[in-house]
Scaffold this active site. Structure first.
Site, PDB file in Angstrom:
ATOM      1  CE  LYS A  42      -2.297  -0.961   3.796  1.00 41.87           C
ATOM      2  NZ  LYS A  42      -1.712  -2.268   4.143  1.00 41.87           N
ATOM      3  NE  ARG A  88       2.658  -4.969  10.518  1.00 41.27           N
ATOM      4  CZ  ARG A  88       3.558  -4.805   9.555  1.00 41.27           C
ATOM      5  NH1 ARG A  88       4.721  -5.396   9.629  1.00 41.27           N
ATOM      6  NH2 ARG A  88       3.289  -4.042   8.531  1.00 41.27           N
TER       7      ARG A  88
HETATM    8  P1  AMP Z   1       1.566   0.551   8.723  1.00 42.51           P
HETATM    9  O1  AMP Z   1       2.795   1.270   8.308  1.00 42.51           O
HETATM   10  O2  AMP Z   1       0.312   1.151   8.126  1.00 42.51           O
HETATM   11  O3  AMP Z   1       1.657  -0.936   8.511  1.00 42.51           O
HETATM   12  O4  AMP Z   1       1.405   0.781  10.307  1.00 42.51           O
HETATM   13  C1  AMP Z   1       2.393   0.330  11.215  1.00 42.51           C
HETATM   14  C2  AMP Z   1       1.773   0.148  12.584  1.00 42.51           C
HETATM   15  O5  AMP Z   1       1.259   1.398  13.076  1.00 42.51           O
HETATM   16  C3  AMP Z   1       0.585  -0.814  12.645  1.00 42.51           C
HETATM   17  O6  AMP Z   1       0.992  -2.164  12.736  1.00 42.51           O
HETATM   18  C4  AMP Z   1      -0.115  -0.316  13.900  1.00 42.51           C
HETATM   19  O7  AMP Z   1       0.576  -0.725  15.062  1.00 42.51           O
HETATM   20  C5  AMP Z   1       0.054   1.181  13.786  1.00 42.51           C
HETATM   21  N1  AMP Z   1      -1.048   1.789  13.006  1.00 42.51           N
HETATM   22  C6  AMP Z   1      -0.931   2.496  11.845  1.00 42.51           C
HETATM   23  N2  AMP Z   1      -2.114   2.922  11.427  1.00 42.51           N
HETATM   24  C7  AMP Z   1      -3.034   2.487  12.321  1.00 42.51           C
HETATM   25  C8  AMP Z   1      -4.445   2.591  12.421  1.00 42.51           C
HETATM   26  N3  AMP Z   1      -5.155   3.249  11.492  1.00 42.51           N
HETATM   27  N4  AMP Z   1      -5.048   2.012  13.481  1.00 42.51           N
HETATM   28  C9  AMP Z   1      -4.349   1.360  14.427  1.00 42.51           C
HETATM   29  N5  AMP Z   1      -3.014   1.197  14.388  1.00 42.51           N
HETATM   30  C10 AMP Z   1      -2.348   1.763  13.348  1.00 42.51           C
END
Ligand code: AMP
Length: 248
Positions: free
Chosen positions: A42, A203
């Site tokens: 993404k 995750r």
């Molecule tokens: P990502 O880079 O989008 O995979 O986000 C990394 C981590 O940040 C996730 O595994 C969550 O721990 C936290 N995180 C990011 N966005 C969200 C969200 N919208 N809701 C909850 N946790 C989030």
């Protein structure tokens, strides 16, 4: 990554009072949500779509990662959020929404947006819907990137990110020219803490329990656009823009 792109994300990554360069208004701004399991690509697609469509790339995960590197003492809520992130667990809705609400001008701006990693729960999706309805704007589409689970795990374990410009590489599929060094800015490439096997498991579970219901939610609103996330980043992006062109 150009200087302009870096500047343009300051308001989002740092929050108020940081500001971006004045936005170039778009006649029909794209307002997109990107869905898909962790590791489906993404972030890479959001960057490519930003370059093609002009809308701002808004990633909640990037805000958390920026907070870990800022050198400032994080607020107690942010400190707790970073602990969830390290474990691969979702940050509670109230904390995430507070952070997004503080940056709502990025969602309401006239260039449009590409939301990456938000919303991730039905509660967050409802909050976003409420905000947009209040401001009389609507989503253009919700792109759902689809990929088999074994390929996702392989992508996550080999992913490396530049600590300076955030460019994404992969040890086998998209290796840098020099090992562990970013092709674009010479920064050091690192493995995200939450890309380690124990966090990846958490995750994937969080995705299945909390985020998959969003597929139904947006499908019910007639906004869902499934896109196969196989092949090169450019091929996936071309598939996405073709699907978007066909849906307007
Ligand atoms: P990502 O880079 O989008 O995979 O986000 C990394 C981590 O940040 C996730 O595994 C969550 O721990 C936290 N995180 C990011 N966005 C969200 C969200 N919208 N809701 C909850 N946790 C989030």
């Amino acid at each position: 990554m150009s200087e302009q792109i870096k500047n343009d994300r300051a308001a989002w990554l740092q929050g108020p009072p940081a500001e971006c360069l004045p936005p170039e208004p778009q006649a029909n701004p794209w307002r997109l949500v990107l869905l898909g399991a962790p590791g489906v690509g993404k972030g890479t697609q959001a960057d490519l779509l930003h370059q093609r469509l002009g809308a701002c790339h808004l990633s909640t995960g990037d805000v958390f990662r920026a907070a870990t590197r800022s050198g400032c003492t994080p607020s107690p809520a942010m400190k707790a959020a970073l602990e969830y992130m390290r474990r691969g667990a979702l940050v509670p809705d109230a904390t995430v929404w507070e952070m997004v609400r503080e940056r709502s001008h990025c969602i309401l701006n006239c260039r449009g947006f590409i939301l990456d990693g938000f919303p991730r729960t039905l509660g967050q999706a409802e909050s976003l819907k409420e905000l947009m309805e209040k401001e009389k704007i609507s989503l253009s589409a919700v792109v759902n990137y689809e990929l088999p689970v074994d390929e996702i795990v392989q992508r996550l374990s080999g992913r490396r990110t530049c600590e300076k410009c955030k460019s994404i590489f992969h040890v086998t599929e998209r290796p840098p020219k020099v090992e562990a060094v970013c092709d674009h800015c010479g920064g050091r490439l690192y493995q995200r803490e939450d890309d380690r096997p124990e966090s990846v498991k958490v995750r994937m579970q969080a995705y299945e329990t909390s985020t998959m219901p969003l597929i139904q939610f947006y499908s019910g609103l007639g906004l869902l656009l499934p896109v196969a996330a196989t092949g090169s980043p450019d091929a996936i992006c071309a598939r996405t823009t073709a699907a978007l062109a066909a849906c307007v």
